[in-house]
Design a protein around this motif. Structure first.
Motif, mmCIF file in Angstrom:
data_model
loop_
_atom_site.group_PDB
_atom_site.id
_atom_site.type_symbol
_atom_site.label_atom_id
_atom_site.label_comp_id
_atom_site.label_asym_id
_atom_site.label_seq_id
_atom_site.Cartn_x
_atom_site.Cartn_y
_atom_site.Cartn_z
ATOM 1 N N TRP A 288 0.818 -1.221 0.000
ATOM 2 C CA TRP A 288 0.000 0.000 0.000
ATOM 3 C C TRP A 288 0.845 1.261 0.000
ATOM 4 O O TRP A 288 0.395 2.323 -0.389
ATOM 5 C CB TRP A 288 -0.934 0.021 1.214
ATOM 6 N N ALA B 57 5.403 -8.385 -1.724
ATOM 7 C CA ALA B 57 4.378 -8.758 -0.758
ATOM 8 C C ALA B 57 3.280 -9.598 -1.398
ATOM 9 O O ALA B 57 2.808 -10.572 -0.819
ATOM 10 C CB ALA B 57 3.791 -7.496 -0.135
ATOM 11 N N ILE C 110 4.156 -13.299 -1.677
ATOM 12 C CA ILE C 110 4.198 -13.952 -0.367
ATOM 13 C C ILE C 110 2.782 -14.195 0.141
ATOM 14 O O ILE C 110 2.445 -15.280 0.621
ATOM 15 C CB ILE C 110 4.965 -13.075 0.644
ATOM 16 N N PHE D 245 -1.412 -19.500 -15.630
ATOM 17 C CA PHE D 245 -1.737 -18.115 -15.291
ATOM 18 C C PHE D 245 -3.222 -17.865 -15.168
ATOM 19 O O PHE D 245 -3.654 -17.004 -14.415
ATOM 20 C CB PHE D 245 -1.031 -17.106 -16.203
ATOM 21 N N GLU D 246 -4.025 -18.665 -15.882
ATOM 22 C CA GLU D 246 -5.466 -18.456 -15.738
ATOM 23 C C GLU D 246 -5.916 -18.780 -14.319
ATOM 24 O O GLU D 246 -6.717 -18.069 -13.725
ATOM 25 C CB GLU D 246 -6.235 -19.301 -16.756
ATOM 26 N N ILE E 290 -4.058 -16.094 -11.712
ATOM 27 C CA ILE E 290 -4.578 -14.742 -11.535
ATOM 28 C C ILE E 290 -5.776 -14.775 -10.593
ATOM 29 O O ILE E 290 -6.024 -13.838 -9.846
ATOM 30 C CB ILE E 290 -4.932 -14.094 -12.889
ATOM 31 N N LEU E 291 -6.479 -15.898 -10.586
ATOM 32 C CA LEU E 291 -7.633 -16.000 -9.691
ATOM 33 C C LEU E 291 -7.183 -16.272 -8.264
ATOM 34 O O LEU E 291 -7.752 -15.750 -7.310
ATOM 35 C CB LEU E 291 -8.567 -17.105 -10.177
ATOM 36 N N VAL F 89 -9.057 -11.746 -6.028
ATOM 37 C CA VAL F 89 -9.865 -11.429 -4.874
ATOM 38 C C VAL F 89 -9.872 -12.594 -3.898
ATOM 39 O O VAL F 89 -10.166 -13.721 -4.264
ATOM 40 C CB VAL F 89 -11.281 -11.097 -5.342
ATOM 41 N N LYS F 90 -9.534 -12.273 -2.698
ATOM 42 C CA LYS F 90 -9.419 -13.285 -1.663
ATOM 43 C C LYS F 90 -10.797 -13.684 -1.148
ATOM 44 O O LYS F 90 -11.735 -12.924 -1.221
ATOM 45 C CB LYS F 90 -8.569 -12.682 -0.535
ATOM 46 N N GLU F 91 -10.878 -14.821 -0.612
ATOM 47 C CA GLU F 91 -12.072 -15.423 -0.007
ATOM 48 C C GLU F 91 -13.029 -16.088 -0.978
ATOM 49 O O GLU F 91 -13.415 -15.477 -1.971
ATOM 50 C CB GLU F 91 -12.873 -14.424 0.811
ATOM 51 N N MET G 162 -11.253 -21.569 0.600
ATOM 52 C CA MET G 162 -12.390 -21.177 1.460
ATOM 53 C C MET G 162 -12.496 -22.142 2.651
ATOM 54 O O MET G 162 -12.790 -23.310 2.469
ATOM 55 C CB MET G 162 -13.666 -21.212 0.650
ATOM 56 N N PHE H 192 12.871 -7.339 3.651
ATOM 57 C CA PHE H 192 11.896 -6.237 3.690
ATOM 58 C C PHE H 192 12.484 -5.005 4.359
ATOM 59 O O PHE H 192 12.255 -3.877 3.918
ATOM 60 C CB PHE H 192 10.614 -6.674 4.401
ATOM 61 N N ILE I 293 -9.857 -12.311 -17.958
ATOM 62 C CA ILE I 293 -9.818 -13.599 -17.253
ATOM 63 C C ILE I 293 -10.653 -13.547 -15.971
ATOM 64 O O ILE I 293 -11.446 -14.440 -15.688
ATOM 65 C CB ILE I 293 -8.365 -14.000 -16.926
ATOM 66 N N PHE J 138 -1.706 5.908 -1.113
ATOM 67 C CA PHE J 138 -2.030 5.172 0.112
ATOM 68 C C PHE J 138 -3.450 5.489 0.579
ATOM 69 O O PHE J 138 -4.235 4.583 0.875
ATOM 70 C CB PHE J 138 -1.015 5.544 1.206
ATOM 71 N N VAL K 226 -5.939 3.867 -1.813
ATOM 72 C CA VAL K 226 -6.040 2.414 -1.661
ATOM 73 C C VAL K 226 -6.813 2.056 -0.400
ATOM 74 O O VAL K 226 -7.665 1.169 -0.394
ATOM 75 C CB VAL K 226 -4.636 1.765 -1.656
#
Lengths: 293, 337
Positions: free
Chosen positions: A122, A154, A157, A282-283, A286-287, A291-293, B1, B61, B215, B318, B321
């Protein structure tokens, strides 16, 4: 899901129109590459006069001959391989253990460390402090510096950490029963189970290393250390205003345009060779990273 | 999940139970002063390996990302190479005052926002439209081939992209001007004229990224419940109606999240491509904050002033975001990290 035979007349027309539009966009995507390839095989005169449209005019390999005779081309090509392979291995050496540690519930200060890593997504200090830092570290004009300084990010990781966190505990417990320590658990359980995620990260690393340009241009001064992308840039910006070159080229059958195009072709070829193999990763990748969750 | 029921606030339930048990045990026992030390030592003895694995990454880092943040203080200093970051004298907000009276810097800020807005307006809908269109293509091999091709430019370096653009738009040799002269017009010096920079830059971005960007939306479309389409077919809906009434509303959360990410990245114009495509005659429309920072700092050596501009950029980014993440949390239960 949908059956073509069940389509109404209107739906069929719609599908056909859309397919044609997609075809046009695809051709528009492909055309610049074909055009560049055609230019690279054309004579310098035809290219300069703007005669090349789709196929080579006055087919010649002079531009390639000029490039392949330049030792700097081979040096930078070799360097790009060094940066790509060395850089990717360096990245994995940091990211895999780091992500594993951050995924462990028993890590004290886990929340803090995760934030410590994520914060850099960020906010970053920007070009100047990064450059001055590299200078203070004595990593200007250093191949190792390039490999090390861009090894970790980041995003990769966190992507891998998320993947590790989703691995059911039962896998690990079985290994622990056999007396495995953390290094063994990581190497024998987590890494094999995370092949898709690791493949994705490897892919991201390879692509960004192969294409890396800006910092290589800024940090490297010696010609024997520059990667292909910097060499390509030098060539593009130098050829057109180089009078000596203009005299040489009239005698030979190439021009600034055809030489530029030939280097572009040479540097795209490895990407095209690898591309079909990486596509399936990569398909998914990228997923994973999206977006997480 | 993961299974939501087994988590308490994101922490696995086992961990919570163990912690609770430990807390109870602690309370029931009389505290021995050095017991905590023993516990900590014990913990590190048992778990030293994970700390050993974390350490290289942490050091990396600190050295490569946090140390430059410390170096950002030169934005408030009269930096000299000989005195170093710490030894240079403080001068307060002077550089920022210089920046905000500097026409070139202000122009760069305006250009950054302008180019981002164009990217948002034209570049953002492109992959959505493309994904919706791919969804309508019935021939599987045709679709697969087209997808393979349109993803490709994403993997091509910006130097090559710029090389292609420079060659294709060249006044004498380029294909674009060849077509223009076929149509009977005078050739246009595209890359030296300020009014052409933004269309070319944004167009190049769409050409390079629309395919790959689709995609995410294709995956969202694949996740739409098929029974919705089945009942729409029963109701006699055609494909066009299904696209508008089912597909688009279903992928709206994805669209929204991607939009928010884009807004969060407004300050991040891909300056590498700008550096490769602009020239002094097009600075007027092409120069963005990071290219200005590059010229002032890395080319002219005004490190402190350039660092101040970079800091301004980073702070705005920042805030954007963070706002974007808060918004996405509100709109959906999904946060971006």
């Amino acid at each position: 899901m949908m059956n073509w035979n069940l389509y109404s007349r209107g739906d069929k027309i719609f599908a056909i129109v859309v397919s044609i539009l997609i075809g046009m966009f695809t051709i528009a995507t492909l055309y610049p590459f074909i055009y560049i390839a055609a230019v690279s095989f054309s004579s310098g005169f035809a290219a300069q006069a703007g005669k090349v449209v789709l196929t080579p005019i006055n087919f010649t390999l002079e531009a390639y001959g000029y490039i392949l005779k330049d030792p700097q081309f081979w040096i930078s090509y070799r360097n790009t391989f060094i940066y790509t392979i060395g850089g990717t291995l360096m990245s994995l050496a940091f990211i895999i253990p780091g992500a594993y540690a951050l995924s462990r519930p028993q890590l004290k200060g886990r929340r803090f460390f995760n934030l410590f890593v994520a914060f850099t997504m960020w906010f970053n200090a920007g070009l100047i402090p990064f450059f001055l830092n590299m200078r203070d570290l004595g990593l200007l004009d250093s191949m190792f510096g390039i490999i090390l300084a861009f090894a970790v990010n980041a995003f990769n990781i966190i992507l891998l950490r998320n993947f590790f966190e989703a691995i059911p505990q039962s896998f690990e417990e079985a290994a622990r029963m056999d007396g495995a320590n953390d290094f063994q658990v990581l190497w024998k359980v987590f890494v094999p189970l995370s092949k898709p995620a690791i493949a994705t990260i490897t892919l991201f690393c390879i692509v960004s290393r192969w294409n890396g340009f800006f910092w290589a241009m800024v940090l490297l001064q010696s010609e024997e250390k520059i990667p292909l992308q910097v060499f390509l840039r030098h060539t593009i910006s130098n050829l057109s205003d180089d009078d000596e070159f203009a005299i040489v080229q009239t005698a030979a059958g190439f021009s600034a345009e055809t030489v530029t195009a030939a280097i572009i072709v040479c540097s795209i070829i490895p990407v095209l060779i690898v591309y079909p193999f990486i596509q399936k990763y990569f398909e998914k990748g990228i997923l994973l990273g999206g977006v997480k969750e | 999940m993961s299974d939501r029921n087994s988590d308490v606030g994101g922490i696995p339930i086992e961990e919570v139970v163990v912690e609770a048990q430990e807390a109870l045990r602690d309370r029931s026992q009389t505290r021995v002063p050095d017991k905590n030390w023993v516990k900590v030592l014990d913990h590190f003895k048992r778990e030293w390996q994970i700390y050993a694995m974390l350490l290289p990454t942490l050091i990396w880092f600190v050295v490569f990302l946090y140390k430059p943040m410390y170096g950002l203080q030169i934005a408030f200093k009269d930096y000299s190479i000989f005195r170093g970051v710490a030894g240079s004298p403080w001068i307060g907000w002077e550089h920022f005052e210089t920046l905000f009276t500097n026409d070139q810097f202000l122009r760069a800020v305006r250009n950054t926002i302008y180019i981002s807005a164009l990217n948002l307006l034209f570049g953002f809908p492109a992959p959505i439209i493309l994904a919706l269109m791919f969804n309508e293509v019935m021939h599987a091999t045709y679709k697969r081939t087209a997808q393979t091709i349109v993803y490709l430019p994403h993997f091509i370096s910006s130097v090559i992209i710029a090389g292609i653009v420079i060659t294709a738009f060249s006044p004498s040799a380029g294909i674009v001007n060849t077509f223009i002269s076929w149509l009977g017009f005078e050739p246009i010096y595209f890359l030296t004229q300020p009014e052409w920079f933004r269309p070319i830059f944004v167009g190049t971005g769409i050409w390079q990224e629309a395919g790959f960007g689709s995609i995410v939306f294709l995956a969202a479309i694949a996740g739409v419940n098929p029974s919705l389409y089945e009942s729409a077919v029963v109701d006699g809906a055609n494909r066009w109606q299904m696209m508008w009434k089912i597909t688009i509303p279903s992928i709206l959360p994805t669209i929204l999240i991607m939009l928010i990410i884009r807004i969060g990245n407004v300050m991040e114009v891909s300056f590498e491509l700008v550096i490769l495509l602009y020239q002094p005659s097009t600075y007027e429309t092409a120069d963005v904050v990071n290219t200005w920072v590059y010229r002032q700092g890395l080319q002219s050596g005004q490190y402190d002033l350039a660092a101040a501009a970079g800091l301004f950029n980073a702070v705005v980014a920042f805030v954007l975001v963070m706002t974007a993440n808060t918004l996405s949390r509100r709109f959906s239960r999904t946060s971006l990290w």
